[in-house]
Structures are given as C-alpha cells and as structure tokens.
Design an enzyme around this catalytic site. Structure first.
Site, mmCIF file in Angstrom:
data_model
loop_
_atom_site.group_PDB
_atom_site.id
_atom_site.type_symbol
_atom_site.label_atom_id
_atom_site.label_comp_id
_atom_site.label_asym_id
_atom_site.label_seq_id
_atom_site.Cartn_x
_atom_site.Cartn_y
_atom_site.Cartn_z
ATOM 1 N N ARG A 213 0.730 -1.164 0.004
ATOM 2 C CA ARG A 213 0.063 0.105 -0.052
ATOM 3 C C ARG A 213 0.905 1.211 0.097
ATOM 4 N NH1 ARG A 213 -4.840 -2.525 2.408
ATOM 5 N NH2 ARG A 213 -6.615 -0.871 2.688
ATOM 6 N N ARG B 139 -9.694 7.103 3.809
ATOM 7 C CA ARG B 139 -9.339 5.992 3.089
ATOM 8 C C ARG B 139 -8.871 6.295 1.649
ATOM 9 N NH1 ARG B 139 -12.117 0.423 3.810
ATOM 10 N NH2 ARG B 139 -10.231 -0.254 3.753
HETATM 11 P P1 AMP Z 1 -8.075 -3.838 4.329
HETATM 12 O O1 AMP Z 1 -8.896 -4.766 4.623
HETATM 13 O O2 AMP Z 1 -7.141 -4.365 3.142
HETATM 14 O O3 AMP Z 1 -9.107 -2.706 3.816
HETATM 15 O O4 AMP Z 1 -7.476 -3.101 5.249
HETATM 16 C C1 AMP Z 1 -7.908 -2.742 6.383
HETATM 17 C C2 AMP Z 1 -7.252 -1.523 7.238
HETATM 18 O O5 AMP Z 1 -5.906 -2.298 7.651
HETATM 19 C C3 AMP Z 1 -6.590 -0.544 6.353
HETATM 20 O O6 AMP Z 1 -7.489 0.691 6.377
HETATM 21 C C4 AMP Z 1 -5.161 -0.088 7.252
HETATM 22 O O7 AMP Z 1 -5.503 0.468 8.322
HETATM 23 C C5 AMP Z 1 -4.900 -1.611 7.417
HETATM 24 N N1 AMP Z 1 -3.791 -1.971 6.344
HETATM 25 C C6 AMP Z 1 -4.054 -3.416 5.713
HETATM 26 N N2 AMP Z 1 -3.131 -3.507 4.787
HETATM 27 C C7 AMP Z 1 -2.191 -2.588 4.973
HETATM 28 C C8 AMP Z 1 -1.071 -2.119 4.547
HETATM 29 N N3 AMP Z 1 -0.583 -3.102 3.583
HETATM 30 N N4 AMP Z 1 -0.510 -1.161 4.841
HETATM 31 C C9 AMP Z 1 -0.892 -0.400 6.024
HETATM 32 N N5 AMP Z 1 -2.129 -0.602 6.510
HETATM 33 C C10 AMP Z 1 -2.813 -1.685 6.108
#
Ligand code: AMP
Length: 190
Positions: A88, A146
């Site tokens: 990310r 986000r």
């Molecule tokens: P997601 O389910 O991929 O939308 O992730 C949910 C949340 O987890 C994100 O909004 C971030 O706060 C954190 N997160 C997940 N993957 C990452 C990543 N690769 N880098 C930083 N934060 C992450």
C-alpha cells in the site's frame, strides 16, 4: 503464480481473491484480514493497530513488513499467492522486492481493479448498511480518509509496477462475474 490484487478501498479485491484462490488453488494473503484477526485476539500488535485501522489510516510499514515477511516464509506460499491490500506504499513495494529476491521468487502480475470514486463511495455505504458484521472502517467519513490516503500513498505503487511492465488493468465497474472472467483471461498466459 504470484500476483497482487490492487485497487482502491471497495474495488472488490477481497471478493476476487476468494474466487481466484478456488480457481488457481493458490493462497490469499490479506494484510487487512491478518490485522483484523490480531485486533480480535487483542494481541499487542492488534491493540496498537486498532485505532489506526478504525480511522482508515495506514498501519506503519515496519509492522506490515514483519507480518508479510513471516507469512511469505511459510511453505504454502511456494505454490503461489495472491497479495490483497498489500503493498500500500512505495516503501512496502520496495521491501517486498527485497524479500522475494532472497527467496528467488517474484511477482508475475499486478492486477489493478479500476473503479471510479463515486461508485466506491456508493458501494462501501451499501456494504456498511447491509452487513450485520459491520467493519468499523466502513463509514463515509472514514472512507473519504481511506480514499485520500489511497491517492496519496498507495497510487504511486501503480507507477512502480507499470515501469516494471507487470501492471494490467481490469474495469472493476463490471459485474463481479465479468471482473472475474477478465482477470482469469489475463492470468491464463502466466
Ligand atoms: P483492508 O481490509 O485491506 O481494507 O485493510 C483494512 C485496514 O488495515 C486499512 O485501512 C489499514 O488501516 C490496515 N492495512 C491493511 N493492509 C495494510 C497495508 N498494506 N499497509 C498499511 N495498512 C494496512
């Protein structure tokens, strides 16, 4: 086959990953899922990540990289993996390259699921209303944060893979089935 599913929040990465793990018998590594599990288990990592996640901010790269490095060292990754929600940041993408180099491995393709911003907002609002197990990061103020972070920190990752000629784009505004079909077509040649 090692692939990255890339796209803004609400693009349908998780849904497509579930389909692809069945189809190609490879595993999914979702950093978001791993973090949510840590939060649920109230581990030290989970406790420190919870507020960050609830605000829609990014968990620090060091934490994410230690999770990913550990996971990629497990034997089931040898058959191939789908990275979902990672990398990310550009730094995460660079660190991933280092880890894979040591393992004598590489990313074959990065699939960008492209969805317009107004459709994303509509989708996530619906997801928040329909799901009983509401994700705490699914409300519209947090979603806007986000998306802002996606544009600022995550989009540069696209250029990185574009320069490596590994990026392919799929129109994420088609039906779920049509997006799946388009992805399969792209992966067939790997
Ligand atoms: P997601 O389910 O991929 O939308 O992730 C949910 C949340 O987890 C994100 O909004 C971030 O706060 C954190 N997160 C997940 N993957 C990452 C990543 N690769 N880098 C930083 N934060 C992450």
């Amino acid at each position: 086959m090692n692939i990255i599913l890339f796209g803004p929040p609400g693009a349908g990465k998780g849904t497509q990953a579930k389909f692809l793990i069945e189809k190609f018998k490879i595993i999914q590594i979702s950093t978001g899922d791993i973090l949510r599990e840590e939060v649920k288990l109230k581990t030290d990592l989970g406790i420190s990540a919870k507020n960050i996640m609830d605000n829609g901010d990014l968990v620090p790269d060091e934490i994410i990289m230690s999770i990913v490095e550990k996971r990629l060292a497990e034997p089931d990754c040898k058959k191939g993996f789908i990275l979902d929600g990672f990398p990310r940041t550009l730094n995460q993408a660079l660190e991933l390259e280092k880890i894979l180099k040591v393992q004598n491995s590489e990313i074959n393709k990065i699939i960008f699921i492209d969805v317009d911003e107004d459709i994303l907002i509509e989708r996530i609002t619906t997801r928040a209303l329909e799901t009983s197990n509401i994700r705490e990061d699914d409300n519209s103020t947090i979603l806007k944060n986000r998306i802002k972070i996606y544009k600022k920190d995550t989009k540069p990752v696209l250029d990185f893979y574009k320069n490596m000629k590994k990026l392919v784009t799929v129109n994420g505004m088609m039906s779920i089935e049509d997006v799946s079909k388009a992805i399969v077509k792209l992966l067939w040649f790997i």
